[in-house]
Design a protein around this motif. Structure first.
Motif, PDB file in Angstrom:
ATOM      1  N   LEU A  86       9.037  -1.152  -1.735  1.00 21.76           N
ATOM      2  CA  LEU A  86       7.714  -0.773  -2.229  1.00 21.76           C
ATOM      3  C   LEU A  86       7.125   0.346  -1.373  1.00 21.76           C
ATOM      4  O   LEU A  86       6.560   1.313  -1.889  1.00 21.76           O
ATOM      5  N   ASP A  87       7.257   0.195  -0.048  1.00 22.11           N
ATOM      6  CA  ASP A  87       6.733   1.209   0.865  1.00 22.11           C
ATOM      7  C   ASP A  87       7.428   2.553   0.666  1.00 22.11           C
ATOM      8  O   ASP A  87       6.799   3.614   0.745  1.00 22.11           O
ATOM      9  N   GLU A  88       8.715   2.500   0.401  1.00 24.39           N
ATOM     10  CA  GLU A  88       9.495   3.736   0.316  1.00 24.39           C
ATOM     11  C   GLU A  88       9.340   4.431  -1.035  1.00 24.39           C
ATOM     12  O   GLU A  88       9.296   5.666  -1.103  1.00 24.39           O
ATOM     13  N   ILE A  89       9.226   3.651  -2.110  1.00 22.12           N
ATOM     14  CA  ILE A  89       9.198   4.284  -3.440  1.00 22.12           C
ATOM     15  C   ILE A  89       7.943   5.111  -3.637  1.00 22.12           C
ATOM     16  O   ILE A  89       7.970   6.154  -4.305  1.00 22.12           O
ATOM     17  N   VAL A  90       6.807   4.697  -3.048  1.00 23.46           N
ATOM     18  CA  VAL A  90       5.561   5.447  -3.249  1.00 23.46           C
ATOM     19  C   VAL A  90       5.586   6.796  -2.537  1.00 23.46           C
ATOM     20  O   VAL A  90       4.725   7.651  -2.782  1.00 23.46           O
ATOM     21  N   GLU A  91       6.573   7.002  -1.659  1.00 25.69           N
ATOM     22  CA  GLU A  91       6.683   8.264  -0.932  1.00 25.69           C
ATOM     23  C   GLU A  91       7.505   9.301  -1.697  1.00 25.69           C
ATOM     24  O   GLU A  91       7.622  10.443  -1.253  1.00 25.69           O
ATOM     25  N   ALA A  92       8.063   8.925  -2.838  1.00 27.64           N
ATOM     26  CA  ALA A  92       8.932   9.831  -3.596  1.00 27.64           C
ATOM     27  C   ALA A  92       8.194  11.126  -3.947  1.00 27.64           C
ATOM     28  O   ALA A  92       7.039  11.101  -4.403  1.00 27.64           O
ATOM     29  N   ASP A  93       8.837  12.243  -3.763  1.00 29.15           N
ATOM     30  CA  ASP A  93       8.213  13.560  -3.935  1.00 29.15           C
ATOM     31  C   ASP A  93       7.560  13.785  -5.304  1.00 29.15           C
ATOM     32  O   ASP A  93       6.472  14.362  -5.387  1.00 29.15           O
ATOM     33  N   PRO A  94       8.198  13.380  -6.418  1.00 30.93           N
ATOM     34  CA  PRO A  94       7.607  13.717  -7.721  1.00 30.93           C
ATOM     35  C   PRO A  94       6.275  13.020  -8.016  1.00 30.93           C
ATOM     36  O   PRO A  94       5.521  13.481  -8.880  1.00 30.93           O
ATOM     37  N   ILE A  95       5.974  11.928  -7.335  1.00 30.50           N
ATOM     38  CA  ILE A  95       4.789  11.126  -7.665  1.00 30.50           C
ATOM     39  C   ILE A  95       3.509  11.884  -7.353  1.00 30.50           C
ATOM     40  O   ILE A  95       3.332  12.435  -6.270  1.00 30.50           O
ATOM     41  N   ASP A  96       2.592  11.905  -8.323  1.00 28.18           N
ATOM     42  CA  ASP A  96       1.273  12.518  -8.141  1.00 28.18           C
ATOM     43  C   ASP A  96       0.201  11.474  -7.845  1.00 28.18           C
ATOM     44  O   ASP A  96      -0.660  11.677  -6.991  1.00 28.18           O
ATOM     45  N   ILE A  97       0.240  10.354  -8.581  1.00 32.63           N
ATOM     46  CA  ILE A  97      -0.792   9.312  -8.464  1.00 32.63           C
ATOM     47  C   ILE A  97      -0.120   7.957  -8.299  1.00 32.63           C
ATOM     48  O   ILE A  97       0.820   7.632  -9.029  1.00 32.63           O
ATOM     49  N   VAL A  98      -0.619   7.171  -7.357  1.00 34.96           N
ATOM     50  CA  VAL A  98      -0.171   5.786  -7.197  1.00 34.96           C
ATOM     51  C   VAL A  98      -1.306   4.867  -7.627  1.00 34.96           C
ATOM     52  O   VAL A  98      -2.394   4.889  -7.046  1.00 34.96           O
ATOM     53  N   VAL A  99      -1.048   4.080  -8.661  1.00 37.32           N
ATOM     54  CA  VAL A  99      -2.025   3.090  -9.128  1.00 37.32           C
ATOM     55  C   VAL A  99      -1.732   1.783  -8.402  1.00 37.32           C
ATOM     56  O   VAL A  99      -0.690   1.159  -8.613  1.00 37.32           O
ATOM     57  N   THR A 100      -2.620   1.384  -7.512  1.00 32.80           N
ATOM     58  CA  THR A 100      -2.391   0.178  -6.709  1.00 32.80           C
ATOM     59  C   THR A 100      -2.976  -1.026  -7.439  1.00 32.80           C
ATOM     60  O   THR A 100      -4.085  -1.459  -7.169  1.00 32.80           O
ATOM     61  N   ALA A 101      -2.204  -1.564  -8.370  1.00 32.99           N
ATOM     62  CA  ALA A 101      -2.678  -2.667  -9.210  1.00 32.99           C
ATOM     63  C   ALA A 101      -2.129  -4.015  -8.770  1.00 32.99           C
ATOM     64  O   ALA A 101      -2.426  -5.034  -9.399  1.00 32.99           O
ATOM     65  N   MET A 102      -1.330  -4.057  -7.707  1.00 26.56           N
ATOM     66  CA  MET A 102      -0.830  -5.336  -7.225  1.00 26.56           C
ATOM     67  C   MET A 102      -1.972  -6.101  -6.558  1.00 26.56           C
ATOM     68  O   MET A 102      -2.935  -5.508  -6.065  1.00 26.56           O
ATOM     69  N   VAL A 103      -1.873  -7.411  -6.532  1.00 25.77           N
ATOM     70  CA  VAL A 103      -2.963  -8.273  -6.063  1.00 25.77           C
ATOM     71  C   VAL A 103      -2.691  -8.743  -4.646  1.00 25.77           C
ATOM     72  O   VAL A 103      -1.556  -9.091  -4.303  1.00 25.77           O
ATOM     73  N   GLY A 104      -3.737  -8.749  -3.812  1.00 28.96           N
ATOM     74  CA  GLY A 104      -3.658  -9.384  -2.512  1.00 28.96           C
ATOM     75  C   GLY A 104      -3.324  -8.461  -1.355  1.00 28.96           C
ATOM     76  O   GLY A 104      -3.198  -7.238  -1.497  1.00 28.96           O
TER      77      GLY A 104
END
Length: 386
Positions: A86-104
């Protein structure tokens, strides 16, 4: 125009599924890069087949083989598992927006990694700011990252502030539905069941947030969020019980003017606004008809009846790692109530006792938050198991 690439942390939950609806409605503007879930492998696989992301992540490593099997006919979609993924995938270059919808609390670490990777944050995981608001805001400033609120109340405040530049805020008016027990006598709360608590009068949300709404801890957490998001003192935030859930929140300025955002209860609107800001896009669905609304009511919250809200205010006043302690204890008792191991009033009792017993730190860093979360969970769990 290049489509904006979206990563959704918690795509199988209420916010996650509605985010996918928004993306589907505006497929010319947005594309799913990554989907993640904690346990729901079947729905995650179904979403992957529909949206064809570059990758999917299942947080529970025990479900990895099952997910991989369900994804065997999609060889181009990478499949990962575990918190580190999870920590590594959000760092992927193509991503513009991360929607943090996980709980807790689990949402804290990937949010930090996304900020450090310079991703715009569409924040739906309220625990991130509840637990570590000061740290998150420092990181967002350091890495020049925008944090756009997805919660309906904070989105309403945000929308009310657009165009106001540096005009000082006199007061934030944070609305609350009052939950399913607003009119229930306090002496009957001891006998309510999880089925009763899950019948929210206006919003369709996940189980954890729905229980937090019933105790009004959810509103206490939103006060903490608002403090950090909008740079105000908690004393400038007033909670208003508004059963109709039409006024989603408001801002009062120093000249006495009040700006509010109104609409039907539909989480797709704040989700879409976070993705499209500063633009407004077409959104299908119902429209607010003030002729049919009939009346808009506002009441003071009952802090004796809803002790969790009072405890959240105590945590704000104490500062330091106290909100982290409250969040950890609340996650434990919320789960216990859903599993019929705890009564409704007992949730507040355990949280209050954990606040007394856990180690207080006035100036916590990330490591202290991790230690605090673990200690508070142990204390709360031990009281439930006693």
């Amino acid at each position: 125009m290049k489509k904006r690439q979206i990563a959704i942390l918690g795509s199988t939950g209420s916010i996650g599924t509605q985010t996918l609806q928004v993306i589907e409605e505006h497929s010319d503007l947005y594309e799913v890069y990554c989907l993640t879930a904690n346990n729901r492998v079947e729905l995650l696989a179904e979403q992957a087949h529909r949206f064809h992301p570059a990758a999917v992540v299942i947080a529970n490593e025990d479900r990895y083989d099952e997910l991989q099997q369900l994804m065997s006919d999609l060889p181009d979609v990478k499949v990962y598992a575990g918190a580190r993924a999870l920590d590594e995938i959000v760092e992927a270059d193509p991503i513009d927006i991360v929607v943090t919808a996980m709980v807790g609390f689990a949402g804290l670490s990937p949010t930090i990694h996304a900020i450090k990777a310079h991703k715009t944050i569409a924040l739906a995981n309220k625990e991130t700011l509840v637990v570590a608001g000061e740290l998150i805001l420092q990181l967002a400033q350091q890495y020049h990252v925008s944090i756009l609120p997805v919660d309906s109340e904070h989105s309403a405040i945000f929308q009310s502030l657009v165009g106001e530049d540096e005009n000082p805020i006199d007061k934030i008016l944070l609305t609350a539905s009052g939950g399913p027990f607003r009119l229930l006598p306090a002496d009957r709360l001891a006998t309510v069941t999880k089925a009763d608590a899950l019948r929210h009068p206006t919003w369709d949300m996940g189980a954890k947030i729905t229980i937090d709404s019933a105790t009004m801890m959810n509103k206490g957490f939103e006060v903490i969020e608002a403090k950090w998001l909008f740079g105000v003192d908690a004393r400038q935030i007033q909670v208003l019980v508004h059963p109709q859930s039409i006024v989603h929140s408001a801002v009062q300025f120093q000249d006495g003017s009040v700006k509010a955002q109104l609409g039907v209860p539909d989480m797709r609107l704040p989700i879409q606004y976070a993705l499209s800001f500063p633009h407004r896009l077409t959104l299908s669905g119902d429209r607010l008809d003030l002729f049919k609304a009939q009346k808009l009511e506002f009441f003071e919250p009952d802090l004796q009846k809803f002790r969790c809200l009072a405890l959240a205010f105590e945590a704000i006043k104490a500062g330091g790692n106290m909100p982290c302690i409250v969040n950890a204890a609340n996650e434990v008792v919320n789960r216990a109530f859903l599993e019929d191991r705890c009564s409704f009033p007992q949730m507040a009792d355990v949280i209050a006792a954990t606040m007394q017993k856990a180690t207080f730190s006035n100036h916590p860093d990330y490591d202290v938050y991790i230690q605090t979360d673990a200690e508070a969970r142990r204390i709360a769990s031990s009281m439930l198991n006693a």
